[in-house]
Motif scaffolding. Structure first.
Motif, mmCIF file in Angstrom:
data_model
loop_
_atom_site.group_PDB
_atom_site.id
_atom_site.type_symbol
_atom_site.label_atom_id
_atom_site.label_comp_id
_atom_site.label_asym_id
_atom_site.label_seq_id
_atom_site.Cartn_x
_atom_site.Cartn_y
_atom_site.Cartn_z
ATOM 1 N N ASN A 62 0.820 -1.212 0.000
ATOM 2 C CA ASN A 62 0.000 0.000 0.000
ATOM 3 C C ASN A 62 0.854 1.261 0.000
ATOM 4 O OD1 ASN A 62 -2.395 -1.437 -0.048
ATOM 5 N ND2 ASN A 62 -2.659 -1.403 2.177
ATOM 6 N N ASN A 96 -7.573 -0.568 12.264
ATOM 7 C CA ASN A 96 -8.126 -0.494 10.920
ATOM 8 C C ASN A 96 -9.643 -0.638 10.873
ATOM 9 O OD1 ASN A 96 -6.573 -3.264 11.351
ATOM 10 N ND2 ASN A 96 -8.464 -3.748 10.240
ATOM 11 N N HIS A 107 -13.127 0.920 8.561
ATOM 12 C CA HIS A 107 -13.960 0.046 7.740
ATOM 13 C C HIS A 107 -15.330 0.691 7.542
ATOM 14 C CE1 HIS A 107 -16.428 -3.382 6.546
ATOM 15 N NE2 HIS A 107 -15.316 -4.049 6.279
ATOM 16 N N TYR A 146 -22.239 -1.768 0.879
ATOM 17 C CA TYR A 146 -20.881 -1.283 0.658
ATOM 18 C C TYR A 146 -20.796 -0.594 -0.705
ATOM 19 C CZ TYR A 146 -19.111 -4.389 4.402
ATOM 20 O OH TYR A 146 -18.861 -5.021 5.595
ATOM 21 N N TYR A 175 -15.848 -2.211 -3.222
ATOM 22 C CA TYR A 175 -15.202 -2.060 -1.919
ATOM 23 C C TYR A 175 -14.545 -3.368 -1.496
ATOM 24 C CZ TYR A 175 -14.618 -0.761 3.013
ATOM 25 O OH TYR A 175 -14.095 -0.478 4.257
ATOM 26 N N THR A 176 -13.297 -3.284 -1.016
ATOM 27 C CA THR A 176 -12.578 -4.456 -0.498
ATOM 28 C C THR A 176 -12.021 -4.121 0.880
ATOM 29 O OG1 THR A 176 -10.362 -3.878 -1.334
ATOM 30 C CG2 THR A 176 -11.872 -5.006 -2.865
ATOM 31 N N LYS A 177 -11.601 -5.155 1.611
ATOM 32 C CA LYS A 177 -11.079 -4.913 2.959
ATOM 33 C C LYS A 177 -9.789 -4.106 2.921
ATOM 34 C CE LYS A 177 -8.314 -9.086 3.853
ATOM 35 N NZ LYS A 177 -8.134 -10.238 4.785
ATOM 36 N N ASN A 178 -9.073 -4.133 1.798
ATOM 37 C CA ASN A 178 -7.840 -3.349 1.729
ATOM 38 C C ASN A 178 -8.112 -1.853 1.750
ATOM 39 O OD1 ASN A 178 -4.912 -3.420 1.523
ATOM 40 N ND2 ASN A 178 -5.158 -2.553 -0.520
ATOM 41 N N ASP A 179 -9.346 -1.456 1.387
ATOM 42 C CA ASP A 179 -9.689 -0.037 1.397
ATOM 43 C C ASP A 179 -9.529 0.566 2.787
ATOM 44 O OD1 ASP A 179 -10.249 -0.140 -1.291
ATOM 45 O OD2 ASP A 179 -12.411 -0.343 -1.026
ATOM 46 N N ILE A 232 -5.813 1.134 3.471
ATOM 47 C CA ILE A 232 -5.334 2.310 2.737
ATOM 48 C C ILE A 232 -5.794 3.589 3.435
ATOM 49 C CG2 ILE A 232 -5.524 3.603 0.577
ATOM 50 C CD1 ILE A 232 -5.747 0.893 -0.864
ATOM 51 N N ALA A 233 -7.079 3.632 3.812
ATOM 52 C CA ALA A 233 -7.617 4.827 4.482
ATOM 53 C C ALA A 233 -6.880 5.098 5.787
ATOM 54 C CB ALA A 233 -9.112 4.649 4.738
ATOM 55 N N GLU A 279 -3.298 6.383 4.968
ATOM 56 C CA GLU A 279 -3.371 7.767 4.501
ATOM 57 C C GLU A 279 -3.591 8.716 5.678
ATOM 58 O OE1 GLU A 279 -5.160 7.156 -0.036
ATOM 59 O OE2 GLU A 279 -6.519 7.516 1.648
#
Length: 332
Positions: free
Chosen positions: A18, A118, A122, A273, A277-281, A284-285, A288
């Motif tokens: 990421n 994390n 979500h 959702y 949308y994936t759990k990696n979002d 990343i959020a 960031e």
């Protein structure tokens, strides 16, 4: 920014990927050669077999700590001694020893700290928090949080008996692994006034840590929160259900939606959702957000102090399991 990732397990590799996609320069440390090789081959980054060498021979803006739970504290000390901003995966540590002094040094040096939370980023829990803050269900009366996974399925490429989750001295066990749920309860409702817990090892997985945990959290206003955590469920389960005096809200990971119900009108609002949308979002959020905190020199909402509170609650859960008694919050 130049960021050092400490630990190249699955979560470390996710953060490396990421961060590179976000345009940052990344170097990494891992004690074992195999995982260093995976990081080098997959991402073409420079890796180190010695943590001190990596930290002392590079100009680093921040570190991301992704080692087993029992090593977090040592890694934190290394980062703070070098005045490095840090992101540490949950839990902050496995005990509270030495955290007072560490927090003083963090504040004295003006370091930005972030503990991996994390699930706050979500779509589901984040939307539930927004609904509660907006008063959509009125005053919360009771809540149910749950999370369960089949440990051997978590990282199928590894023997689950060798994972930190299965080993006491590495800080494993369902209580600390699912500290995300404890953090969400703290984030949404604040610190409970008392709690009682039961935990067992089912002997099904051939591990030495607890694999079934149930907790009751009580609050002065009469609200009660139930929490279930386990290493046994298939498929992976996670969710929140909160009932208020005006309505209720529910998020279920498997249904990929948040459901809001108004008690009077019986109107039901189902929020799916976002497309794709994936759990990696959420990862990343969260990253960031941490990077922005470092750049703006703003305190994270999931700072060292917040992570310490979640850890303290988790340790009180452990204490209740051993004493078979309610544990009350100390006066502030």
């Amino acid at each position: 920014m130049k960021i050092a990732v400490i630990g190249c397990g699955s979560i470390g590799l996710r953060h490396i990927s990421n961060l590179l996609n976000m345009g940052h320069q990344v170097i990494a440390y891992n004690r074992g050669e195999r995982r260093r090789g995976i990081a080098e081959q997959r991402f073409g980054i420079l890796t180190y077999a010695c943590l001190e060498t990596m930290l002392d021979t590079n100009t680093i803006d921040a570190v991301i700590i992704c080692t087993p739970n029992s090593i977090h504290k040592d890694n934190l000390v290394s980062a703070v001694e070098r005045s490095l901003h840090f992101f540490v995966e949950k839990p902050l540590a496995t005990d509270l020893d030495g955290l007072d002094e560490l927090e003083i040094n963090i504040e004295k040096k003006g370091l930005i700290s972030h503990v991996g939370t994390n699930m706050r980023f979500h779509f589901g829990p984040k939307k539930i928090k927004e609904y509660l803050d907006a008063g959509e269900i009125g005053r919360p009366l009771w809540a149910n949080f749950w999370a369960g996974m089949h440990l051997p399925d978590w990282h199928p490429e590894e023997n689950h008996r060798d994972m930190y989750s299965a080993i006491k001295k590495l800080g494993g066990g369902a209580i600390l692994d699912f500290i995300h749920e404890i953090d969400l309860i703290y984030w949404i409702f604040d610190e409970p006034d008392r709690l009682a817990a039961m935990a067992v090892n089912s002997d099904w997985l051939d591990i030495e840590t607890e694999d079934i945990v149930d907790v009751i959290f009580g609050y002065k206003n009469g609200m009660q929160v139930n929490l279930h955590m386990d290493y046994l469920q298939r498929p992976f389960q996670r969710g929140i259900h909160i009932v208020g005096d005006k309505g209720s809200v529910r998020w279920d990971l498997t249904e990929e939606s948040v459901q809001l119900i108004n008690h009077d009108s019986q109107e039901k609002k189902i929020l799916k959702y976002p497309l794709g949308y994936t759990k990696n979002d959420m990862y990343i959020a969260q990253m960031e957000y941490f990077i922005q905190c470092v750049q703006d020199k703003t305190i994270s909402t999931s700072s060292f102090g917040t992570g310490r509170m979640a850890l303290n609650i988790a340790l009180n859960v452990k204490k209740s399991v051993v004493s078979n008694e309610f544990i009350k919050r100390r006066s502030r």
